[in-house]
Design a protein around this motif. Structure first.
Motif, PDB file in Angstrom:
ATOM      1  N   THR A  74       0.837  -1.196   0.000  1.00  0.00           N
ATOM      2  CA  THR A  74       0.000   0.000   0.000  1.00  0.00           C
ATOM      3  C   THR A  74       0.876   1.251   0.000  1.00  0.00           C
ATOM      4  O   THR A  74       2.071   1.208   0.302  1.00  0.00           O
ATOM      5  CB  THR A  74      -0.919   0.039   1.228  1.00  0.00           C
ATOM      6  N   LEU A  75       0.241   2.373  -0.325  1.00  0.00           N
ATOM      7  CA  LEU A  75       0.975   3.628  -0.376  1.00  0.00           C
ATOM      8  C   LEU A  75       1.556   3.991   0.979  1.00  0.00           C
ATOM      9  O   LEU A  75       2.693   4.457   1.076  1.00  0.00           O
ATOM     10  CB  LEU A  75       0.052   4.740  -0.884  1.00  0.00           C
ATOM     11  N   VAL A 109      -6.873  11.322   0.460  1.00  0.00           N
ATOM     12  CA  VAL A 109      -7.124   9.873   0.415  1.00  0.00           C
ATOM     13  C   VAL A 109      -6.504   9.225   1.632  1.00  0.00           C
ATOM     14  O   VAL A 109      -5.563   9.757   2.240  1.00  0.00           O
ATOM     15  CB  VAL A 109      -6.538   9.233  -0.870  1.00  0.00           C
ATOM     16  N   THR A 113      -5.490   2.609   1.824  1.00  0.00           N
ATOM     17  CA  THR A 113      -6.458   2.009   0.893  1.00  0.00           C
ATOM     18  C   THR A 113      -6.007   2.107  -0.556  1.00  0.00           C
ATOM     19  O   THR A 113      -6.734   1.690  -1.465  1.00  0.00           O
ATOM     20  CB  THR A 113      -7.837   2.678   1.027  1.00  0.00           C
ATOM     21  N   VAL A 114      -4.826   2.677  -0.774  1.00  0.00           N
ATOM     22  CA  VAL A 114      -4.314   2.867  -2.134  1.00  0.00           C
ATOM     23  C   VAL A 114      -3.062   2.023  -2.317  1.00  0.00           C
ATOM     24  O   VAL A 114      -2.154   2.062  -1.479  1.00  0.00           O
ATOM     25  CB  VAL A 114      -3.970   4.349  -2.397  1.00  0.00           C
ATOM     26  N   ASP A 118      -0.643   1.857  -7.919  1.00  0.00           N
ATOM     27  CA  ASP A 118      -1.743   2.607  -8.526  1.00  0.00           C
ATOM     28  C   ASP A 118      -1.602   4.112  -8.316  1.00  0.00           C
ATOM     29  O   ASP A 118      -2.373   4.887  -8.890  1.00  0.00           O
ATOM     30  CB  ASP A 118      -3.086   2.148  -7.949  1.00  0.00           C
ATOM     31  N   ALA A 119      -0.673   4.521  -7.473  1.00  0.00           N
ATOM     32  CA  ALA A 119      -0.475   5.951  -7.210  1.00  0.00           C
ATOM     33  C   ALA A 119       0.470   6.603  -8.211  1.00  0.00           C
ATOM     34  O   ALA A 119       0.703   7.815  -8.154  1.00  0.00           O
ATOM     35  CB  ALA A 119       0.072   6.141  -5.796  1.00  0.00           C
TER      36      ALA A 119
END
Length: 212
Positions: A74-75, A109, A113-114, A118-119
């Motif tokens: 995750t990020l 955000v 959850t990212v 995808d970022a």
């Protein structure tokens, strides 16, 4: 001659013996009790599923940053564990507390959850990038002025949520702030100070916009 069978007479080789069944169960139980079966299972090689680490580039606080992570990272974990940017906190890890809030693509955000992969291609702002040299950002300064932090653990997430909210709602009221920051939780209960800080920062940022 008596027709009663001798209890010690062995059962035919092709038949099923209760004594043999109990003996086999006893052996199996002994293997379990001594951990033999568990050791055999532990020694078996694990099947690894899923792709391995891949190179990605994050546009972080205005600068491209290259790193290599597994697609499942995750990020917030990429920021903390790979880039040593520990402002965003990993607390609930379920997108409910707001401690990991960052701004991505102009929107606040939850970084938990990212996926980091995808970022890519989006501008990511973290609390580490808010200050201009030694000068605090108006939101950070307002938090300081209004004592809007206690233990401070949730503060970075609140600051980023507040900054993102004010970017979109510069002419906010206290009620607007109350609802706008409702996605961030503070165990110390410093909500009054946070709201005052947001209103002060809104005035400062509007003044800076006019003068600029």
């Amino acid at each position: 001659m008596s027709s009663r069978k001798d209890p010690e007479t062995p059962a035919p080789a092709s038949g099923f013996s209760r004594r043999g069944f109990i003996a086999r169960v006893g052996i199996g139980g002994g293997a379990l009790g001594t951990g033999l079966l568990e050791n055999e299972a532990a020694a078996a090689p694990a099947n690894v599923a899923g792709p391995g680490p891949v190179p990605i580039t994050l546009n972080l606080n205005g600068k491209p940053v290259k790193l290599t992570v597994e697609p499942r990272v995750t990020l917030v974990d990429a920021l903390r564990n790979y880039l040593d940017l520990t402002g965003a906190k990993r607390v609930c890890d379920r997108g409910t507390c707001g401690a990991c809030t960052v701004i991505m693509g102009g929107k606040t955000v939850y970084a938990c959850t990212v996926l980091a992969i995808d970022a890519q291609g989006k501008n990511i702002e973290t609390i580490e990038g808010l200050a201009a040299g030694t000068a605090l950002h108006p939101v950070s300064q307002a938090f300081w002025d209004n004592d809007a932090q206690q233990c401070g653990y949730c503060t970075p997430g609140f600051v980023m949520a507040c900054k993102g909210f004010l970017d979109e709602h510069p002419n906010c009221t206290e009620e607007d702030v109350k609802h706008g920051l409702g996605g961030n939780l503070c165990r110390c209960g410093t909500y009054i100070g946070v709201r005052k800080a947001a209103l002060q920062a809104a005035k400062t940022m509007k003044g800076a916009t006019k003068n600029g």
